[in-house]
Design a protein around this motif. Structure first.
Motif, short mmCIF file in Angstrom:
data_model
loop_
_atom_site.label_atom_id
_atom_site.label_comp_id
_atom_site.label_asym_id
_atom_site.label_seq_id
_atom_site.Cartn_x
_atom_site.Cartn_y
_atom_site.Cartn_z
N LYS A 2 0.83 -1.20 0.00
CA LYS A 2 0.00 0.00 0.00
C LYS A 2 0.87 1.26 0.00
CE LYS A 2 -3.99 -1.98 2.36
NZ LYS A 2 -4.89 -1.87 3.53
N CYS A 3 0.29 2.27 -0.60
CA CYS A 3 0.99 3.56 -0.63
C CYS A 3 1.05 4.13 0.78
CB CYS A 3 0.25 4.51 -1.57
SG CYS A 3 0.94 6.17 -1.59
N PRO A 4 2.23 4.51 1.25
CA PRO A 4 2.37 5.03 2.62
C PRO A 4 1.72 6.39 2.81
CG PRO A 4 4.45 5.21 1.43
CD PRO A 4 3.50 4.45 0.54
N ILE A 5 1.32 7.02 1.75
CA ILE A 5 0.73 8.35 1.85
C ILE A 5 -0.78 8.27 1.83
CG2 ILE A 5 0.56 10.62 0.77
CD1 ILE A 5 3.28 9.99 1.98
N CYS A 6 -1.35 7.67 0.80
CA CYS A 6 -2.79 7.68 0.65
C CYS A 6 -3.40 6.31 0.97
CB CYS A 6 -3.17 8.11 -0.76
SG CYS A 6 -2.68 6.95 -2.04
N LYS A 7 -2.56 5.34 1.31
CA LYS A 7 -3.00 4.01 1.73
C LYS A 7 -3.73 3.26 0.63
CE LYS A 7 -1.40 5.23 5.69
NZ LYS A 7 -0.06 4.80 6.10
N PHE A 21 5.45 4.56 -3.61
CA PHE A 21 4.25 5.38 -3.69
C PHE A 21 3.45 4.99 -4.93
CE2 PHE A 21 7.82 7.76 -1.92
CZ PHE A 21 7.36 7.92 -0.63
N CYS A 22 2.16 5.39 -4.89
CA CYS A 22 1.29 5.00 -5.98
C CYS A 22 1.51 5.88 -7.20
CB CYS A 22 -0.17 5.08 -5.54
SG CYS A 22 -0.71 6.76 -5.16
N GLY A 23 2.03 7.05 -6.97
CA GLY A 23 2.23 7.94 -8.10
C GLY A 23 3.12 9.10 -7.73
N ARG A 25 2.38 12.17 -7.30
CA ARG A 25 1.82 13.11 -6.33
C ARG A 25 2.19 12.73 -4.90
NH1 ARG A 25 -2.56 14.82 -3.29
NH2 ARG A 25 -3.23 12.68 -3.00
N CYS A 26 1.99 11.43 -4.60
CA CYS A 26 2.29 10.97 -3.25
C CYS A 26 3.78 11.02 -2.98
CB CYS A 26 1.75 9.55 -3.06
SG CYS A 26 -0.05 9.51 -2.89
N LYS A 27 4.56 10.83 -4.00
CA LYS A 27 6.01 10.92 -3.82
C LYS A 27 6.41 12.35 -3.45
CE LYS A 27 10.37 9.85 -6.07
NZ LYS A 27 11.03 9.40 -7.31
ZN LIG Z 1 -0.61 7.31 -2.91
#
Ligand SMILES: [Zn+2]
Length: 56
Positions: A2-7, A21-23, A25-27
């Motif tokens: 899972k993305c550590p930012i947006c889960k 990260f998923c993308g 933006r989250c990075k």
């Molecule tokens: Zn994310």
């Protein structure tokens, strides 16, 4: 995983240049957390040069 930012679930298969990260933006969000207060940029502006005594 899972993305550590947006889960959100992040696809680990294939090429993801933004892992974990998923993308992008989250990075950038994670990078922003780093830059928020912890990372202090030193003031390197040439305000006043130390006047060294010249030997003559
Ligand atoms: Zn994310």
């Amino acid at each position: 995983m899972k993305c550590p930012i947006c889960k959100k679930p992040v696809a680990v298969r294939g090429k993801n240049p933004f892992l974990p990260f998923c993308g992008e933006r989250c990075k950038l969000v994670d990078l922003g957390k780093w830059l928020d207060g912890k990372y202090v940029i030193p003031d390197d502006s040439p305000t006043s040069m130390p006047d060294e005594p010249k030997e003559g």
